[in-house]
Design a protein around this motif. Structure first.
Motif, PDB file in Angstrom:
ATOM      1  N   VAL A   1     115.133  12.300  14.902  1.00 32.26           N
ATOM      2  CA  VAL A   1     116.001  13.482  14.851  1.00 32.26           C
ATOM      3  C   VAL A   1     116.017  14.083  13.445  1.00 32.26           C
ATOM      4  N   THR A   2     116.018  13.227  12.425  1.00 33.52           N
ATOM      5  CA  THR A   2     115.953  13.726  11.047  1.00 33.52           C
ATOM      6  C   THR A   2     114.640  14.452  10.796  1.00 33.52           C
ATOM      7  N   LEU A   3     113.539  13.869  11.297  1.00 40.51           N
ATOM      8  CA  LEU A   3     112.228  14.504  11.161  1.00 40.51           C
ATOM      9  C   LEU A   3     112.195  15.857  11.863  1.00 40.51           C
ATOM     10  N   LEU A   4     112.843  15.957  12.999  1.00 39.52           N
ATOM     11  CA  LEU A   4     112.900  17.226  13.723  1.00 39.52           C
ATOM     12  C   LEU A   4     113.490  18.322  12.844  1.00 39.52           C
ATOM     13  N   GLY A   5     114.593  18.023  12.177  1.00 34.08           N
ATOM     14  CA  GLY A   5     115.211  19.011  11.297  1.00 34.08           C
ATOM     15  C   GLY A   5     114.301  19.406  10.150  1.00 34.08           C
ATOM     16  N   LEU A   6     113.646  18.406   9.531  1.00 43.32           N
ATOM     17  CA  LEU A   6     112.720  18.691   8.437  1.00 43.32           C
ATOM     18  C   LEU A   6     111.564  19.569   8.913  1.00 43.32           C
ATOM     19  N   ALA A   7     111.042  19.264  10.104  1.00 38.89           N
ATOM     20  CA  ALA A   7     109.889  19.995  10.616  1.00 38.89           C
ATOM     21  C   ALA A   7     110.242  21.427  10.988  1.00 38.89           C
ATOM     22  N   ARG A   8     111.398  21.629  11.576  1.00 42.44           N
ATOM     23  CA  ARG A   8     111.783  22.990  11.939  1.00 42.44           C
ATOM     24  C   ARG A   8     111.952  23.843  10.694  1.00 42.44           C
ATOM     25  N   THR A   9     112.585  23.276   9.658  1.00 45.23           N
ATOM     26  CA  THR A   9     112.786  24.025   8.417  1.00 45.23           C
ATOM     27  C   THR A   9     111.472  24.210   7.671  1.00 45.23           C
ATOM     28  N   GLY A  10     110.691  23.129   7.590  1.00 42.18           N
ATOM     29  CA  GLY A  10     109.481  23.153   6.762  1.00 42.18           C
ATOM     30  C   GLY A  10     108.344  23.965   7.327  1.00 42.18           C
ATOM     31  N   THR A  11     108.375  24.280   8.621  1.00 40.44           N
ATOM     32  CA  THR A  11     107.309  25.098   9.222  1.00 40.44           C
ATOM     33  C   THR A  11     107.789  26.516   9.550  1.00 40.44           C
ATOM     34  N   GLY A  12     108.949  26.878   9.061  1.00 39.82           N
ATOM     35  CA  GLY A  12     109.475  28.198   9.404  1.00 39.82           C
ATOM     36  C   GLY A  12     109.772  28.318  10.877  1.00 39.82           C
ATOM     37  N   ASP A  13     110.219  27.217  11.469  1.00 37.81           N
ATOM     38  CA  ASP A  13     110.529  27.124  12.901  1.00 37.81           C
ATOM     39  C   ASP A  13     109.308  27.431  13.767  1.00 37.81           C
ATOM     40  N   SER A  14     108.138  26.979  13.320  1.00 31.97           N
ATOM     41  CA  SER A  14     106.914  27.128  14.110  1.00 31.97           C
ATOM     42  C   SER A  14     106.685  25.928  15.026  1.00 31.97           C
ATOM     43  N   LEU A  15     107.612  24.987  15.030  1.00 31.71           N
ATOM     44  CA  LEU A  15     107.476  23.803  15.867  1.00 31.71           C
ATOM     45  C   LEU A  15     107.596  24.203  17.333  1.00 31.71           C
ATOM     46  N   SER A  16     106.622  23.796  18.140  1.00 29.94           N
ATOM     47  CA  SER A  16     106.644  24.155  19.558  1.00 29.94           C
ATOM     48  C   SER A  16     106.905  22.970  20.468  1.00 29.94           C
ATOM     49  N   ALA A  17     106.519  21.765  20.061  1.00 26.46           N
ATOM     50  CA  ALA A  17     106.751  20.568  20.879  1.00 26.46           C
ATOM     51  C   ALA A  17     107.124  19.408  19.966  1.00 26.46           C
ATOM     52  N   PHE A  18     108.028  18.557  20.464  1.00 23.58           N
ATOM     53  CA  PHE A  18     108.489  17.408  19.685  1.00 23.58           C
ATOM     54  C   PHE A  18     108.913  16.335  20.679  1.00 23.58           C
ATOM     55  N   GLU A  19     107.970  15.453  21.012  1.00 25.52           N
ATOM     56  CA  GLU A  19     108.141  14.488  22.092  1.00 25.52           C
ATOM     57  C   GLU A  19     108.350  13.079  21.537  1.00 25.52           C
ATOM     58  N   LEU A  20     109.428  12.451  21.952  1.00 24.07           N
ATOM     59  CA  LEU A  20     109.730  11.071  21.541  1.00 24.07           C
ATOM     60  C   LEU A  20     109.187  10.095  22.572  1.00 24.07           C
ATOM     61  N   MET A  21     108.546   9.008  22.076  1.00 20.84           N
ATOM     62  CA  MET A  21     107.977   8.001  22.970  1.00 20.84           C
ATOM     63  C   MET A  21     108.235   6.611  22.402  1.00 20.84           C
ATOM     64  N   PRO A  22     108.508   5.634  23.251  1.00 22.37           N
ATOM     65  CA  PRO A  22     108.625   4.251  22.773  1.00 22.37           C
ATOM     66  C   PRO A  22     107.240   3.608  22.685  1.00 22.37           C
ATOM     67  N   ARG A  23     107.160   2.439  22.051  1.00 23.30           N
ATOM     68  CA  ARG A  23     105.903   1.695  21.968  1.00 23.30           C
ATOM     69  C   ARG A  23     105.323   1.424  23.362  1.00 23.30           C
ATOM     70  N   PHE A  24     106.185   1.384  24.353  1.00 26.54           N
ATOM     71  CA  PHE A  24     105.780   1.147  25.740  1.00 26.54           C
ATOM     72  C   PHE A  24     104.696   2.130  26.179  1.00 26.54           C
ATOM     73  N   ALA A  25     104.679   3.330  25.586  1.00 31.40           N
ATOM     74  CA  ALA A  25     103.677   4.327  25.970  1.00 31.40           C
ATOM     75  C   ALA A  25     102.270   3.832  25.678  1.00 31.40           C
ATOM     76  N   ILE A  26     102.101   3.143  24.559  1.00 37.91           N
ATOM     77  CA  ILE A  26     100.775   2.646  24.173  1.00 37.91           C
ATOM     78  C   ILE A  26     100.487   1.296  24.818  1.00 37.91           C
ATOM     79  N   ASP A  27     101.462   0.380  24.783  1.00 33.45           N
ATOM     80  CA  ASP A  27     101.251  -0.926  25.418  1.00 33.45           C
ATOM     81  C   ASP A  27     101.042  -0.782  26.924  1.00 33.45           C
ATOM     82  N   GLY A  28     101.829   0.094  27.550  1.00 32.31           N
ATOM     83  CA  GLY A  28     101.697   0.306  28.987  1.00 32.31           C
ATOM     84  C   GLY A  28     100.353   0.914  29.352  1.00 32.31           C
ATOM     85  N   ALA A  29      99.869   1.825  28.501  1.00 30.53           N
ATOM     86  CA  ALA A  29      98.563   2.432  28.761  1.00 30.53           C
ATOM     87  C   ALA A  29      97.467   1.370  28.731  1.00 30.53           C
ATOM     88  N   ARG A  30      97.598   0.408  27.838  1.00 31.46           N
ATOM     89  CA  ARG A  30      96.608  -0.674  27.751  1.00 31.46           C
ATOM     90  C   ARG A  30      96.718  -1.641  28.929  1.00 31.46           C
TER      91      ARG A  30
END
Length: 470
Positions: free
Chosen positions: A234-263
């Motif tokens: 959430v902190t990174l989201l704020g930094l990214a929105r400000t630092g890119t002039g609100d050019s952020l279009s997607a911001f998806e949160l995923m747990p480690r399960f996304a990578i372990d489950g894929a394997r």
């Protein structure tokens, strides 16, 4: 329903477009196979005029209608509930793009247009239609608007309702509201289109819509970022929105399960970063101007975040294939859930600032409820929408686990409400959540919704059993 009515409907739209018996099987199902649909017939009109004529006949006979598009919904919104005597009205033949005005940045399309086809038409005109969903190759515009679909770009462009300028709607008495305006400003009375956007076909049938287009992105930067916890995300989201002039279009949160489950479950060998992290963010920024500036902005954001220990590692996608592989990690999560067998799926939203507290409380609540349970919350953290999905313990049969589905869903929904959220962020209510909506919604709000329903559809023929219970 009388044989005479079915005969009149066949005369109206052609007998090949009135389906009964086994011919209905492709249309009479629930996407998640929770409930079997029991329509008396499936109708496939080819024009707005035919839809209006069908509605007039059914209104006279008091025969309910269930509007349907690509049938990719997840809450039973296109189910013909057994005992209602309903007909399914599939709008797939209303699939024309009527007008694309590049100068006006608008496109007018019919309800049966597949979402990917609208995106492609916009791109061919050097424009951009930003509604983007996992099911965009099969879902249809009418369903997207009737459920107020969200998707991965809501952070930048808003939900489906934010992309609509005007609608054409067949009302429950068979009249047609010709509201296909393309004006950006029209302050001449009630904005009636919002009655039908998100109403799930309970107030009328959307047959066409005028939509906003945008400049086509010339530069897109995609990065997979490792973060220690959701609070850092959430902190990174704020930094990214400000630092890119609100050019952020997607911001998806995923747990480690996304990578372990894929394997382990999907057999994919993909771990783009050098060390494992408990959480990841897949972020994307875009600009209508080509050049190095956007990349420099995103790099500066990540450098600052690394210095502050908000981020522990990151990698950019430097080709279209690398972009595809990074998004495959995020898009694999629903498939992992299906392969696990017996996962409980939810679609909640909370204020972005409360996501860390919601996740901590809900992870603890489901772990206390059942040892060995495997939660894997993920989603569109940029707009507060979390799909808090919960897989069964590895040593538990799917059917036995699903006997606890209501209790687990209640735990997740309860925490969403405690944290100021909603039990439905982008999937709608359908018939799966109608009981719960009636229980938790402000009574005044429910009274207003019922009053609108009673005014527009006094006979109750529009999608019975969805959103509002009798």
């Amino acid at each position: 329903m009388s044989d005479d009515l079915l005969s009149r409907l066949a005369d109206l739209i052609g007998p090949t477009h009135v389906l009964t018996g086994t011919d209905m099987e492709a249309y009479a199902f629930d996407q998640r196979k929770r409930h079997e649909s029991k329509p008396l017939a499936v109708l496939r009109p080819g024009s707005t005029e035919q839809v209006a004529a069908i509605v007039r006949l059914c209104a006279e006979a008091r025969v309910p209608l269930v509007p349907q598009g690509g049938n990719t919904g997840l809450v039973g919104g296109t189910i013909a509930v057994e005992g209602t005597g309903a007909l399914i009205l599939n709008l797939g033949r209303l699939n024309r793009i009527r007008v694309l005005d590049a100068a006006d940045y608008t496109i007018t399309a019919e309800a049966g247009c597949v979402l990917a086809d609208i995106q492609a038409a916009a791109e061919a005109a050097d424009r951009y239609f930003p509604l983007s969903l996992g099911a965009e190759g099969t879902c249809m515009l009418g369903g997207n608007l009737s459920s107020n679909a969200g998707g991965i770009l809501t952070l930048r462009y808003g939900n489906a309702r934010d992309l609509v300028l005007g609608l054409e709607v067949v009302l429950p008495d068979g009249r047609v509201w010709h509201g296909l305006r393309t004006l950006r400003k029209d302050n001449s009375g009630y904005d009636l289109k919002h009655l039908f956007l998100g109403a799930e076909g309970t107030l009328g049938i959307i047959t066409a819509a005028s939509l906003k287009l945008y400049p086509r992105p010339r530069q897109v930067e995609t990065a997979l970022v490792a973060v220690p916890d959701p609070a850092a995300a959430v902190t990174l989201l704020g930094l990214a929105r400000t630092g890119t002039g609100d050019s952020l279009s997607a911001f998806e949160l995923m747990p480690r399960f996304a990578i372990d489950g894929a394997r382990e479950i999907l057999g994919r060998d993909q771990d783009p970063l050098s060390a494992a992290s408990p959480w990841y963010v897949l972020m994307e920024a875009s600009s209508g101007m080509a050049g190095p500036l956007l990349r420099q902005q995103v790099e500066a954001v990540l450098e600052t975040a690394l210095e502050q220990a908000i981020v522990t590692d990151a990698i950019f996608a430097d080709s279209g294939e690398q972009v595809r592989k990074l998004w495959l990690i995020r898009e694999g999560l629903p498939e992992i859930g299906r392969k696990i067998g017996g996962a409980v799926h939810t679609d909640i939203s909370v204020p972005v600032s409360r996501i860390p507290d919601f996740l901590a409380a809900t992870l603890a609540a489901v772990a206390d409820y059942m040892p060995g349970i495997r939660p894997y919350p993920f989603g569109h953290v940029g707009d507060g929408n979390i799909h808090f999905n919960v897989g069964r313990p590895a040593d538990m049969e799917g059917a036995a686990y699903l006997a606890h589905a209501h209790a687990i869903t209640d735990l997740v929904h309860g925490q969403a409400l405690v944290h100021g959220g909603s039990i439905s962020a982008e999937h709608g209510i359908g018939n799966h959540k109608a009981d719960e909506l009636a229980r938790i919604k402000d009574p005044v709000e429910m009274d207003l919704m019922r009053a609108v329903k009673g005014l527009l559809d006094p006979a109750g023929i529009m999608n019975p059993g969805k959103v509002l219970l009798p």
